[in-house]
Design a protein around this motif. Structure first.
Motif, PDB file in Angstrom:
ATOM      1  N   UNK A 138      -8.648  34.060  -4.664  1.00  0.00           N
ATOM      2  CA  UNK A 138      -9.069  34.467  -5.722  1.00  0.00           C
ATOM      3  C   UNK A 138     -10.111  33.599  -6.748  1.00  0.00           C
ATOM      4  N   UNK A 139      -9.700  32.494  -6.778  1.00  0.00           N
ATOM      5  CA  UNK A 139     -10.089  30.996  -7.639  1.00  0.00           C
ATOM      6  C   UNK A 139     -11.275  31.559  -7.608  1.00  0.00           C
ATOM      7  N   UNK A 140     -12.084  31.651  -7.502  1.00  0.00           N
ATOM      8  CA  UNK A 140     -13.441  31.704  -7.716  1.00  0.00           C
ATOM      9  C   UNK A 140     -14.344  33.328  -8.778  1.00  0.00           C
ATOM     10  N   UNK A 141     -13.168  34.027  -8.948  1.00  0.00           N
ATOM     11  CA  UNK A 141     -13.282  35.286  -9.502  1.00  0.00           C
ATOM     12  C   UNK A 141     -12.122  34.934 -10.383  1.00  0.00           C
ATOM     13  N   UNK A 142     -11.244  34.622 -10.398  1.00  0.00           N
ATOM     14  CA  UNK A 142     -10.290  34.331 -11.817  1.00  0.00           C
ATOM     15  C   UNK A 142     -10.823  33.223 -12.697  1.00  0.00           C
ATOM     16  N   UNK A 143     -11.070  32.005 -11.834  1.00  0.00           N
ATOM     17  CA  UNK A 143     -12.221  31.567 -12.967  1.00  0.00           C
ATOM     18  C   UNK A 143     -12.826  30.776 -12.905  1.00  0.00           C
ATOM     19  N   UNK A 144     -13.787  32.081 -12.804  1.00  0.00           N
ATOM     20  CA  UNK A 144     -15.810  32.074 -12.964  1.00  0.00           C
ATOM     21  C   UNK A 144     -16.581  31.766 -13.228  1.00  0.00           C
ATOM     22  N   UNK A 145     -15.948  30.662 -15.098  1.00  0.00           N
ATOM     23  CA  UNK A 145     -16.831  30.249 -15.748  1.00  0.00           C
ATOM     24  C   UNK A 145     -17.666  31.557 -16.915  1.00  0.00           C
ATOM     25  N   UNK A 146     -17.063  32.692 -17.029  1.00  0.00           N
ATOM     26  CA  UNK A 146     -17.449  32.913 -18.226  1.00  0.00           C
ATOM     27  C   UNK A 146     -16.542  32.843 -19.949  1.00  0.00           C
ATOM     28  N   UNK A 147     -17.330  32.704 -20.166  1.00  0.00           N
ATOM     29  CA  UNK A 147     -16.382  32.434 -21.654  1.00  0.00           C
ATOM     30  C   UNK A 147     -15.755  33.616 -22.202  1.00  0.00           C
ATOM     31  N   UNK A 148     -14.213  33.380 -22.625  1.00  0.00           N
ATOM     32  CA  UNK A 148     -13.159  35.023 -22.919  1.00  0.00           C
ATOM     33  C   UNK A 148     -13.315  34.673 -24.528  1.00  0.00           C
ATOM     34  N   UNK A 149     -13.296  35.981 -25.008  1.00  0.00           N
ATOM     35  CA  UNK A 149     -12.626  36.715 -26.008  1.00  0.00           C
ATOM     36  C   UNK A 149     -11.023  37.405 -26.157  1.00  0.00           C
ATOM     37  N   UNK A 150     -10.798  36.912 -26.909  1.00  0.00           N
ATOM     38  CA  UNK A 150      -9.532  37.640 -27.459  1.00  0.00           C
ATOM     39  C   UNK A 150      -9.288  39.247 -26.894  1.00  0.00           C
ATOM     40  N   UNK A 151     -10.498  40.010 -26.515  1.00  0.00           N
ATOM     41  CA  UNK A 151     -10.045  41.183 -25.765  1.00  0.00           C
ATOM     42  C   UNK A 151      -9.908  40.834 -24.375  1.00  0.00           C
ATOM     43  N   UNK A 152     -10.696  39.854 -24.059  1.00  0.00           N
ATOM     44  CA  UNK A 152     -10.996  39.300 -22.438  1.00  0.00           C
ATOM     45  C   UNK A 152      -9.278  39.548 -22.434  1.00  0.00           C
ATOM     46  N   UNK A 153      -8.652  38.402 -22.855  1.00  0.00           N
ATOM     47  CA  UNK A 153      -7.204  38.261 -23.006  1.00  0.00           C
ATOM     48  C   UNK A 153      -6.295  38.913 -22.698  1.00  0.00           C
ATOM     49  N   UNK A 154      -6.792  39.905 -24.083  1.00  0.00           N
ATOM     50  CA  UNK A 154      -4.929  40.673 -23.880  1.00  0.00           C
ATOM     51  C   UNK A 154      -5.813  41.877 -22.810  1.00  0.00           C
ATOM     52  N   UNK A 155      -6.826  42.404 -22.048  1.00  0.00           N
ATOM     53  CA  UNK A 155      -6.726  43.408 -21.136  1.00  0.00           C
ATOM     54  C   UNK A 155      -6.750  42.440 -19.554  1.00  0.00           C
ATOM     55  N   UNK A 156      -6.074  43.568 -18.558  1.00  0.00           N
ATOM     56  CA  UNK A 156      -6.027  43.277 -17.759  1.00  0.00           C
ATOM     57  C   UNK A 156      -5.025  42.635 -17.067  1.00  0.00           C
ATOM     58  N   UNK A 157      -3.812  42.105 -18.275  1.00  0.00           N
ATOM     59  CA  UNK A 157      -2.995  41.551 -17.857  1.00  0.00           C
ATOM     60  C   UNK A 157      -2.344  42.225 -16.174  1.00  0.00           C
ATOM     61  N   UNK A 158      -1.948  41.386 -15.578  1.00  0.00           N
ATOM     62  CA  UNK A 158      -1.233  41.921 -14.976  1.00  0.00           C
ATOM     63  C   UNK A 158      -2.291  42.446 -12.637  1.00  0.00           C
ATOM     64  N   UNK A 159      -3.581  41.839 -13.056  1.00  0.00           N
ATOM     65  CA  UNK A 159      -4.407  42.384 -12.836  1.00  0.00           C
ATOM     66  C   UNK A 159      -5.398  41.586 -12.198  1.00  0.00           C
ATOM     67  N   UNK A 160      -5.102  41.097 -10.344  1.00  0.00           N
ATOM     68  CA  UNK A 160      -4.985  39.298  -9.640  1.00  0.00           C
ATOM     69  C   UNK A 160      -6.178  39.311 -10.443  1.00  0.00           C
ATOM     70  N   UNK A 161      -7.253  40.478 -10.261  1.00  0.00           N
ATOM     71  CA  UNK A 161      -8.988  39.000 -10.632  1.00  0.00           C
ATOM     72  C   UNK A 161      -9.195  39.710 -12.057  1.00  0.00           C
TER      73      UNK A 161
END
Lengths: 630, 234
Positions: free
Chosen positions: A536-559
């Motif tokens: 999962x490492x290359x999916x979760x730490x994939x090098x894309x920049x995050x926005x606050x919206x990215x942060x608040x969505x997808x909690x609890x999803x492995x990917x």
């Protein structure tokens, strides 16, 4: 003339002592102990073994605080460590480990222990078993980081013939190293004592716990390695065939279930569940959960500075602390007591800030492990408020704050200055302040003096504990399709955290397994290895920049990608009435922040899955094949 | 006595100056420049993402010189004159290395003697065709086509296409102030893909941004990009 007499005298002197060369050169040394002296006394042998125990490797641990900030669990609030949030990628050589000097010493120990006739049979067998346990642990560490490595089980000796090439050994397959670790632990488990009160030496429980973890890692590499077919080598030095997954998972489940018969149990001494989870890590008195630890002792020289470097700045006993700031990414992933995930509610549906009368209210109704893992604003440490708040917010949205710990300013324009920022911050870019709004609680030592450089802390470092064994069993059972069993094991761990609505078999998914380990085992050095083995490492730490919206969505999803660490700052809301210093005239509001030092996202490349074997090693031994994708 | 100390110091100084010449090597002064190309067209890649290795045989210790490919597909390195073996590691770049006749493999022999220009031909999985950028207010739009170059057994699907906007000349996955994606499965027409994203406020204010589109190919780590375009915004 004087000179000649001197020369003659010194010549005479040299000859006079040289009469009996044999005796002179064969004198017993007084500053070291010889093998024969060591191997007839069990306490001396134990001290040799103690040295071997003391060198067992960890990547993230209480003596390596900075590495916790390498991923998304924490922000490093220390000037010299901001680079961890500015780098654009991980170097291929990171997390590498190659310590064959250590392995040679373990092999020598085993060889000599097996030949020692002066020791009692029981002692001798236990020493050998312990050394084999340590060696299995070292190979496990090597295979986690490097993949298959040369399997050296005898101390090798150079014959000074001028050609050292016979000492070169190729890398074994990744699966062969895991098989070795599993079979070694199987072989020694019955020789080791089954005593659950022995924590810092190898026991049957420790051997089985390590075996369960190793088999689980091997099983998941076999299964999830299919996600990344390019992370493999044709010779099997990296990568395990998929058809072996089930066998490894069965081994893991069996070993974990055997640990459950030995008498260990979850730590449940305290009624306050958050406090209970925190004291699981520092309570060394009859702790039923710890299985294998690295122990420390004050006034003995073996102490550590985890509490010094991480204590909240306000109650710091030195002019430092607060280095690890757990991220909002981690904090918000602690689920609600109804088993659902949700961001922390700081805004209502219309986008207005929600006001709280107490800062801890924001975190109410969540997993108790949050309190035991993180020092939250409004809580106490060592009997004193931690004082984390970023300033006064006025109704027009303006903020009155200061750039120094506990700095002062005039909030209401009455000409009187009051404290406008907490004594622990948060202040952006000020080291040791809670730049994410949080400090770390796990492994923090509540003893007075633990934050002083002259005293330090003797909280132990738990390498294996019963809670992890249960989660290992749950994961193995899930992968074997036994979801009922997985739910049963996971519910035990969750119930201790106050999540008393049990999960049913249908609730157990891969995402649940990943999430449970994330919150239960945060800051225990598992994250990197878990993310690697699940690919999962290359999916979760994939090098894309995050926005606050990215942060608040997808909690609890492995990917769900999580490449930048965010924070959440509490403010006192002051509407202009009354005395701003008095609590009754203040509400609390919160804002999400990205610390200004977090400039680049984390990027884990496929070549990071197995660390680079450096050119020096390959030059010395051309039989070593390089790791893939580098 | 005082004079003697002075002499010693002068002697030490002259020794120190002289040693500069004795123990230093000449700096490398031959440059190897070029581009990574497909049919002569440069392959644009991410900033600091793609590198290749130069190996110089004949030494006891073997260790490569890594040469990083710039965003526009160009590279340059200052080297000593020597015979190098140039290898693009299989994991690098959104392309496959071409075999060449001299080595019967993808290793390229580089006999460096003085300055040299070398364009390396590779076969990319996809090429971005005809990228057009336009702006309305602060919204940057891009329109482009995708050509699938590798169609045999090594063909790979598009994972996503992305538009990146940044305030500096470094524009890619990790360097952007705004980004938008379309997943590969959602692309209706490979010859006509449109993306648009609004540039957020920039402090200090500037009335231009840099933009480019990129393609992430599934199973390939490095993305391929269009050339960087500077566009005026309001």
């Amino acid at each position: 003339m004087k000179k000649y007499i001197f020369i003659i005298l010194s010549g005479l002197l040299a000859f006079s002592s040289g009469c009996d060369d044999e005796e002179f050169l064969a004198r017993e040394p007084r500053n070291i102990l010889l093998d024969e002296q060591i191997w007839q006394d069990e306490t001396l042998v134990l001290s040799v073994l103690g040295d071997l125990y003391g060198r067992m490797p960890d990547y993230q641990s209480i003596t390596q605080w900075g590495s916790y900030a390498d991923f998304d669990e924490a922000f490093a609030s220390a000037f010299g460590d901001y680079w961890r949030h500015r780098n654009t990628e991980y170097g291929f050589g990171e997390w590498s480990y190659w310590d064959y000097g250590y392995i040679r010493e373990i092999n020598l120990f085993i060889q000599k222990a097996e030949a020692a006739t002066e020791l009692s049979e029981a002692d001798r067998a236990r020493f050998v078993a312990e050394a084999r346990f340590i060696r299995a642990g070292v190979y496990f560490e090597l295979v986690k980081r490097m993949g298959g490595v040369p399997l050296i089980l005898e101390p090798m000796t150079y014959d000074f013939s001028g050609d050292p090439s016979y000492l070169r050994h190729p890398r074994a397959k990744e699966s062969e190293i895991y098989d070795f670790v599993i079979s070694e632990l199987e072989a020694v488990k019955s020789t080791l004592p089954a005593d659950i009160n022995t924590k810092s030496r190898a026991t049957k429980g420790a051997a089985l716990a390590m075996q369960a973890r190793a088999a689980l890692y091997a099983g998941s590499i076999a299964k999830y390695g299919q996600r990344t077919p390019s992370v493999s080598l044709p010779g099997g030095e990296v990568g395990i065939p998929a058809d072996r997954a089930e066998g490894y998972y069965q081994t893991a489940l069996k070993a974990a279930q055997e640990v459950m018969t030995l008498g260990y149990s979850l730590y449940k001494k305290k009624p306050d569940l958050g406090e209970n989870f925190a004291s699981l890590f520092y309570d060394k008195d009859n702790n039923p959960e710890a299985i294998f630890v690295e122990d420390y002792k004050t006034k003995s020289g073996k102490v550590h500075n985890w509490t010094i470097v991480n204590q909240p700045r306000y109650q710091a006993e030195e002019q430092e602390g607060g280095r690890i700031n757990p991220s909002l990414n981690l904090v918000q992933s602690f689920e609600k007591l109804d088993n659902t995930y949700a961001p922390l509610p700081i805004q209502d549906a219309n986008g207005n800030l929600i006001h709280y009368s107490d800062p801890t209210d924001l975190f109410a109704g969540r997993d108790a492990r949050l309190w035991g893992t993180v020092i939250l604003p409004g809580t106490q440490f060592k009997g004193k408020e931690v004082d984390i708040w970023a300033g006064f917010m006025l109704p027009n949205g303006n903020v009155v704050s200061s750039g120094g710990f506990g700095g002062r300013g005039d909030v209401n324009g009455d000409g009187i200055e009051e404290q406008v920022v907490g004594f622990s911050g948060p202040i952006d870019n000020l080291e040791f302040s809670a730049q994410t709004g949080f400090y770390i609680r796990k492994y923090m030592d509540p003893q007075p003096g633990s934050g002083q450089r002259g005293v330090q802390s003797d909280v132990w470092w738990i390498r294996y504990r019963y809670g992890e064994v249960l989660l290992n069993a749950a994961e193995a059972a899930f992968e074997l399709g036994q979801k009922d069993l997985a739910a049963e094991y996971m519910n035990q761990v969750r119930e201790r955290a106050g999540l008393i609505i049990p999960l049913t078999a249908a609730d157990i998914t891969f995402d649940r397994i990943v999430h449970e380990r994330k919150v239960e085992l945060a800051f225990e050095g598992h994250q990197l290895w878990d993310m690697k083995r699940w690919r999962l490492a290359h999916i979760v730490w994939d090098g894309t920049r995050m926005t606050v919206n990215d942060l608040l969505t997808g909690i609890g999803e492995a990917e769900d990608p999580s490449t930048m660490v965010f924070g959440m700052w509490p403010y006192k809301f002051y509407d202009g009435n009354g005395d701003p210093n008095q609590a009754e005239w203040n509400d609390w509001v919160f804002k999400i922040v990205l610390p200004s030092q977090v400039t680049n996202p984390d990027r884990f490349r496929l070549g990071n899955y197995y660390s680079e074997i450096n050119d020096g090693i390959v030059n010395n031994n051309p039989l070593i094949v390089r790791n893939p994708n580098q | 006595m005082k004079i003697k100390v002075c002499y010693i110091l002068w002697f030490a100084l002259s020794l120190g100056l002289a040693s500069c010449e004795l123990d230093n090597y000449e700096a490398p002064d031959s440059s190897l420049k070029g581009r990574i190309v497909y049919n002569g067209e440069p392959i644009n890649v991410g900033y600091d993402q793609v590198y290749f290795e130069l190996w110089e045989p004949g030494w006891q210790e073997k260790s490569p010189i890594n040469v990083v490919v710039d965003q526009d597909g160009s590279f340059s390195a200052l080297l000593f004159n020597a015979n190098y073996k140039l290898i693009i590691p299989a994991s690098q770049g959104p392309f496959i290395s071409n075999p060449n006749d001299a080595t019967q493999s993808d290793t390229i022999l580089v006999n460096l003697n003085g300055n040299q220009t070398l364009d390396i031909e590779v076969t990319p999985y996809y090429m971005i065709r005809n990228p057009q950028f336009s702006v309305s207010g602060r919204t940057v739009s891009a329109n482009f086509g995708l050509e699938k170059i590798i169609t045999d057994a090594n063909a790979k699907d598009v994972e996503r296409v992305s538009l990146y906007v940044n305030k500096t000349y470094f524009v890619d996955l990790g360097n952007n102030i705004a980004a938008t994606n379309i997943n590969g499965g959602d692309i209706a027409d490979m010859n006509n893909i449109s993306l648009s994203v609004e540039a957020p406020a920039i402090t200090p204010a500037q009335n231009y941004v840099f933009a480019r589109v990129g393609v992430k190919i599934s199973g390939v780590e490095d993305m391929i990009f269009s050339p960087i375009e500077k566009v005026q915004i309001q």
